[in-house]
Design a protein around this motif. Structure first.
Motif, PDB file in Angstrom:
ATOM      1  N   ALA A  62       7.783   0.045  10.742  1.00 31.69           N
ATOM      2  CA  ALA A  62       8.564  -0.752  11.694  1.00 31.69           C
ATOM      3  C   ALA A  62      10.005  -0.270  11.649  1.00 31.69           C
ATOM      4  O   ALA A  62      10.596  -0.133  10.574  1.00 31.69           O
ATOM      5  CB  ALA A  62       8.482  -2.227  11.320  1.00 31.69           C
ATOM      6  N   LEU A  63      10.585   0.015  12.847  1.00 28.11           N
ATOM      7  CA  LEU A  63      11.962   0.512  12.904  1.00 28.11           C
ATOM      8  C   LEU A  63      12.968  -0.634  12.849  1.00 28.11           C
ATOM      9  O   LEU A  63      14.132  -0.430  12.541  1.00 28.11           O
ATOM     10  CB  LEU A  63      12.175   1.308  14.186  1.00 28.11           C
ATOM     11  N   ILE A 118       7.139  -8.797  11.543  1.00 31.14           N
ATOM     12  CA  ILE A 118       6.902  -7.546  10.813  1.00 31.14           C
ATOM     13  C   ILE A 118       8.279  -7.052  10.402  1.00 31.14           C
ATOM     14  O   ILE A 118       9.081  -6.654  11.254  1.00 31.14           O
ATOM     15  CB  ILE A 118       6.175  -6.519  11.699  1.00 31.14           C
ATOM     16  N   PRO A 119       8.587  -7.088   9.108  1.00 29.89           N
ATOM     17  CA  PRO A 119       9.956  -6.765   8.694  1.00 29.89           C
ATOM     18  C   PRO A 119      10.284  -5.286   8.867  1.00 29.89           C
ATOM     19  O   PRO A 119       9.425  -4.414   8.697  1.00 29.89           O
ATOM     20  CB  PRO A 119       9.968  -7.149   7.211  1.00 29.89           C
ATOM     21  N   SER A 120      11.545  -5.026   9.210  1.00 33.15           N
ATOM     22  CA  SER A 120      12.031  -3.662   9.391  1.00 33.15           C
ATOM     23  C   SER A 120      11.758  -2.838   8.126  1.00 33.15           C
ATOM     24  O   SER A 120      11.954  -3.321   7.003  1.00 33.15           O
ATOM     25  CB  SER A 120      13.533  -3.733   9.659  1.00 33.15           C
ATOM     26  N   LEU A 144       0.839  -1.203   0.000  1.00 36.50           N
ATOM     27  CA  LEU A 144       0.000   0.000   0.000  1.00 36.50           C
ATOM     28  C   LEU A 144       0.873   1.252   0.000  1.00 36.50           C
ATOM     29  O   LEU A 144       1.950   1.255   0.613  1.00 36.50           O
ATOM     30  CB  LEU A 144      -0.885   0.005   1.259  1.00 36.50           C
ATOM     31  N   PHE A 145       0.399   2.296  -0.643  1.00 39.32           N
ATOM     32  CA  PHE A 145       1.122   3.579  -0.720  1.00 39.32           C
ATOM     33  C   PHE A 145       2.568   3.334  -1.162  1.00 39.32           C
ATOM     34  O   PHE A 145       3.511   3.892  -0.589  1.00 39.32           O
ATOM     35  CB  PHE A 145       1.100   4.298   0.642  1.00 39.32           C
ATOM     36  N   CYS A 146       2.728   2.452  -2.152  1.00 33.50           N
ATOM     37  CA  CYS A 146       4.037   2.134  -2.756  1.00 33.50           C
ATOM     38  C   CYS A 146       5.007   1.469  -1.771  1.00 33.50           C
ATOM     39  O   CYS A 146       6.223   1.573  -1.959  1.00 33.50           O
ATOM     40  CB  CYS A 146       4.699   3.383  -3.351  1.00 33.50           C
ATOM     41  N   THR A 147       4.525   0.856  -0.718  1.00 35.79           N
ATOM     42  CA  THR A 147       5.402   0.273   0.300  1.00 35.79           C
ATOM     43  C   THR A 147       4.851  -1.077   0.758  1.00 35.79           C
ATOM     44  O   THR A 147       3.632  -1.200   0.934  1.00 35.79           O
ATOM     45  CB  THR A 147       5.448   1.201   1.544  1.00 35.79           C
ATOM     46  N   PRO A 148       5.737  -2.068   0.997  1.00 37.33           N
ATOM     47  CA  PRO A 148       5.244  -3.298   1.620  1.00 37.33           C
ATOM     48  C   PRO A 148       4.665  -2.969   2.994  1.00 37.33           C
ATOM     49  O   PRO A 148       5.261  -2.179   3.737  1.00 37.33           O
ATOM     50  CB  PRO A 148       6.493  -4.189   1.763  1.00 37.33           C
ATOM     51  N   THR A 149       3.514  -3.561   3.296  1.00 39.08           N
ATOM     52  CA  THR A 149       2.756  -3.114   4.472  1.00 39.08           C
ATOM     53  C   THR A 149       2.195  -4.290   5.264  1.00 39.08           C
ATOM     54  O   THR A 149       1.798  -5.289   4.666  1.00 39.08           O
ATOM     55  CB  THR A 149       1.550  -2.249   3.989  1.00 39.08           C
ATOM     56  N   VAL A 150       2.152  -4.133   6.582  1.00 40.87           N
ATOM     57  CA  VAL A 150       1.384  -5.069   7.398  1.00 40.87           C
ATOM     58  C   VAL A 150       0.151  -4.313   7.889  1.00 40.87           C
ATOM     59  O   VAL A 150       0.265  -3.235   8.471  1.00 40.87           O
ATOM     60  CB  VAL A 150       2.206  -5.588   8.599  1.00 40.87           C
TER      61      VAL A 150
END
Ligand code: HEM
Length: 472
Positions: A355-356, A366-368, A79-85
């Motif tokens: 995620a930091l 949940i990947p960094s 979502l929003f051009c980013t891998p998302t959880v």
């Protein structure tokens, strides 16, 4: 020959770029096999359009329904051009909010930064966020301590509903916006609704709001560009007000602007940004809450009757005196109605985090660097947490804690919990008081709150009104 070679080179570049795009889209899938189940959709846009597709705000929407039933309450997406959880799980949402700056961080999409500015509270992190947040809490405290706090809100409510005399229909959302805007401008800048500068700020603010939800294209004339320009105009108006107050020297009005000016910790740019954040945070959401209350009460004669009875009894006990904090405490059923409108209306459907570091949570990884979206509406509408979740039932809050909990987070949580929640509720209660005491009303037509995901009533929630006490 030359043209042929060029065409071939262009084709190769195109193919390589496409391949890189596809690889960069799907690579996170391959590298993170322990991320939650889910699908990434198409390269670039992923599943964004389906995620954002409009639906009634008191429902989950087909995207979440479909994904939760297929993959469970926590799933991955793009979502929003980013891998998302995406999390629709109350425990994980709570965990995310409570671990701000440790494991997760507030992360709104870049184009929003362009409009809000780099000093906005929704953009700044770490120590900068703490400084601004402390000021925001000081705003709330100094506002509450002001003797005219409740009186100002009530006066503005009376001003707005008083102007309906002679009308049979009003577009309620517009009226609620006028009210909420006037209140926050009064609280933050000490300006009254009648002052011309208030109208000027409101006009610019409407352009600013439109741009926040528009496609981020900076070409003159687009809503995005107009919003960026409107922000600049509001900035210079606010700077002018600050300068004026400063040149008045030691003359203090005892309002929040004095507190803001006295702060040595912030630059002028940050002060202006702070004012914008307060207007933004305190205006659209609060006016939507009031519209939501009216919408849900408009569907339930019984609940409206109970609200009227409560406010009638408050008025008969005090005649024409102004409302006090004791009166507010007596508005118990009204507070249940407000909570239920927040639960069903889902003014803020989700918040943006990232995620930091790699975060292990139960069976998930949940990947960094991935985006993380705690979805509040999914928890508010979960029937195993709220019986008859689809029904508007204010009495469910009777005797229950009305504050935030894991299963009720309309104002977010953790170190970014909304500082304006109490102000918003008082505004809604006082406005409702004067609405039900002065008018009989009903909703005109069928207008529902739609999550775009930014919530809106498509036709502005038109209501038919009839004064209870006709002018003599
Ligand atoms: C019904 C009304 C309101 C709703 C539903 C609401 C909702 C929220 C939510 C969900 C957040 C958390 C955002 C995040 O975690 O990323 C938030 C933050 C914030 N709200 Fe509200 N809000 C409301 C009213 C107000 C009012 C009246 C004010 C101003 C006085 C205000 C000012 C803010 C500010 C400054 C923040 C940022 C806090 C931070 O980042 O530390 N809000 N609001």
């Amino acid at each position: 020959m030359m043209v042929g070679e060029l065409a071939m080179a262009a084709l190769v570049i195109l193919l390589v770029s496409l391949l890189a795009l596809v690889l960069s889209h799907f690579l996170p899938l391959l590298l993170n096999p322990r991320a939650p189940k889910g699908s990434f959709g198409w390269p670039l846009l992923g599943e964004t359009l389906r995620f954002l597709s409009p639906h009634a705000s008191n429902t989950l929407g087909s995207f979440l329904e479909d994904h939760c039933s297929r993959y469970g309450k926590v799933f991955k997406s793009h979502l929003f051009c980013t891998p998302t959880v995406v999390s629709c799980d109350q425990e994980l949402n709570h965990f995310i909010l409570q671990n701000e700056e440790r494991l997760f961080q507030c992360s709104y999409p870049r184009p929003i930064h362009g409009i809000l500015g780099k000093s906005s509270m929704l953009v700044v992190l770490g120590e900068d966020h703490k400084r601004l947040r402390n000021l925001s809490l000081a705003l709330v405290t100094s506002t509450k301590l002001k003797p005219s706090y409740l009186g100002d809100i009530e006066r503005i409510a009376l001003h707005v509903v008083g102007a309906w005399r002679g009308k049979s229909t009003v577009t309620f959302c517009e009226e609620a916006r006028k009210f909420a805007f006037s209140v926050i401008v009064k609280q933050v800048l000490g300006l009254s609704p009648e002052e011309p500068v208030t109208a000027r700020i409101l006009e610019d603010f409407l352009a600013f709001m439109k741009g926040l939800i528009s496609f981020p294209l900076y070409i003159p004339g687009t809503p995005y560009a107009k919003a960026v320009q409107a922000r600049e105009r509001i900035s210079s108006t606010v700077k002018g007000i600050i300068e004026e107050r400063r040149s008045a020297g030691s003359f203090k009005k005892g309002d929040f602007l004095d507190v803001l000016l006295a702060s040595n910790e912030l630059s002028d740019e940050e002060k202006v940004s702070f004012v914008l954040d307060s207007l933004l945070g305190g205006y659209e959401t609060t006016s939507l809450l009031i519209s939501m209350v009216v919408y849900f009460l408009g569907q339930s004669i019984e609940d409206l009757g109970l609200v009227k009875r409560e406010h009638d009894s408050i008025r008969s006990s005090k005649g024409k005196e102004c409302l006090t904090s004791d009166d507010y405490k007596k508005m118990e059923y009204t507070q249940q109605v407000i909570n239920e409108a927040l639960r069903c209306g889902n003014i803020v459907k989700f918040v943006h985090r990232k995620a930091l570091k790699d975060v292990r949570y139960k069976e998930y990884l949940i990947p960094s660097g991935w985006k993380v979206l705690p979805v509040f509406s999914a928890v508010h509408l979960n029937p195993s947490l709220h019986g008859n979740a689809q029904q508007f039932q204010p009495c469910r809050w009777e005797g229950a804690s009305q504050g935030p909990s894991k299963k009720f987070t309309p104002f977010g949580g953790g170190s970014r919990l909304c500082p304006g929640s109490e102000l918003a509720k008082v505004e809604a209660a006082f406005f409702l008081h004067h609405l039900v005491l002065n008018y009989r009303w009903r909703i005109d037509g069928n207008d529902i709150p739609v999550a775009y995901p930014y919530v809106e009533f498509q036709r502005g929630l038109s209501i038919r009104i009839e004064p209870i006490y006709p002018e003599s």
